[in-house]
Design a protein around this motif. Sequence first.
Motif, PDB file in Angstrom:
ATOM      1  N   GLU A 173       1.529   1.500   5.850  1.00 62.08           N
ATOM      2  CA  GLU A 173       0.891   1.609   7.153  1.00 62.08           C
ATOM      3  C   GLU A 173       1.935   2.118   8.126  1.00 62.08           C
ATOM      4  O   GLU A 173       2.795   1.375   8.574  1.00 62.08           O
ATOM      5  N   ASP A 174       1.860   3.412   8.416  1.00 60.07           N
ATOM      6  CA  ASP A 174       2.843   4.068   9.270  1.00 60.07           C
ATOM      7  C   ASP A 174       4.226   3.918   8.624  1.00 60.07           C
ATOM      8  O   ASP A 174       4.430   4.331   7.498  1.00 60.07           O
ATOM      9  N   HIS A 175       5.175   3.282   9.305  1.00 62.28           N
ATOM     10  CA  HIS A 175       6.528   3.119   8.759  1.00 62.28           C
ATOM     11  C   HIS A 175       6.719   1.737   8.121  1.00 62.28           C
ATOM     12  O   HIS A 175       7.851   1.335   7.861  1.00 62.28           O
ATOM     13  N   TYR A 176       5.629   1.024   7.848  1.00 61.69           N
ATOM     14  CA  TYR A 176       5.709  -0.318   7.303  1.00 61.69           C
ATOM     15  C   TYR A 176       4.873  -0.424   6.033  1.00 61.69           C
ATOM     16  O   TYR A 176       4.076   0.457   5.712  1.00 61.69           O
ATOM     17  N   VAL A 177       5.069  -1.523   5.316  1.00 66.92           N
ATOM     18  CA  VAL A 177       4.320  -1.782   4.096  1.00 66.92           C
ATOM     19  C   VAL A 177       3.523  -3.065   4.286  1.00 66.92           C
ATOM     20  O   VAL A 177       4.080  -4.105   4.648  1.00 66.92           O
ATOM     21  N   ARG A 178       2.228  -2.967   4.072  1.00 66.97           N
ATOM     22  CA  ARG A 178       1.374  -4.142   4.101  1.00 66.97           C
ATOM     23  C   ARG A 178       1.462  -4.833   2.740  1.00 66.97           C
ATOM     24  O   ARG A 178       1.101  -4.261   1.727  1.00 66.97           O
ATOM     25  N   VAL A 179       1.993  -6.059   2.717  1.00 65.36           N
ATOM     26  CA  VAL A 179       2.124  -6.834   1.481  1.00 65.36           C
ATOM     27  C   VAL A 179       0.958  -7.809   1.419  1.00 65.36           C
ATOM     28  O   VAL A 179       0.898  -8.769   2.177  1.00 65.36           O
TER      29      VAL A 179
END
Length: 260
Positions: A173-179
């Motif tokens: 998600e954009d520059h992040y990771v949804r865990v």
Amino acid sequence: MSAQASDTPLLGTAREWVVDLGVAVGIGVLLGLMGPFGSFFNDGPLVRIAYWAGSLACGMALIGVLARLIGEAARRLGWPYWAMIPLIVLVGSFVQGAPLRLVAIALWPQVADAVSPLAWYGQCVAITTPLVLAYYFIRVRPLTHARTREALVPKSAPSPAADPGAVLYLKMEDHYVRVRTEHGSRLEMGPLSRVTAGLSGVEGLHVHRSWWVARRAIQGVERDGRNLRLRLVDGQAAPVSRASVAKLREAGWLAPEKLA
């Protein structure tokens, strides 16, 4: 897949510069054919194209450096970046416009009498303004926003390695990771490859450039024409890239009994 904003060079990547300069040259060719501001009558199309393509490429390089440096300075100082756009336009137009006028006069001496220095500067501002606005929305604004969000994320965010068996899937998600785990979800800093590195021993695969899925999270496979999606236990549908289809078939994930 998006990389961390902190990993992106302040002045941009080589690929971004190739694209930006290529676009500038393309616009320069178009202006050379159109001959704006009376330049249509100055010379033949090849000379005009060379002049406009060269000036737009140099202008893009100047704007790119100014926009990124001022954008980063505004972010660090907490100033609104949009307020700095006029400064970039006025300074960039002057820095490039002065030597460009000398080049134009060398090519077409009549320019010295036909266009006053003030009128010349006004023409430079008219061309520079849309370029700066486009560069801001395409390059600078996403980067400065990503760096700001990155600074707000705790560096000690828990890693999926603490309980890898509970992870159902990872999603960029954009520059992040949804865990997504059995107990809920959280965001971690990307890229996806860094987060999946903590999941050794868990049966799962990259099914898309922005998705990693644990096998036990799959309830079925959905077909939409030539496209495939994995139906997950929480109701989400993970897309399967065409490059991953063969890998999933080899792993037995696309067995006929799983087809929806």
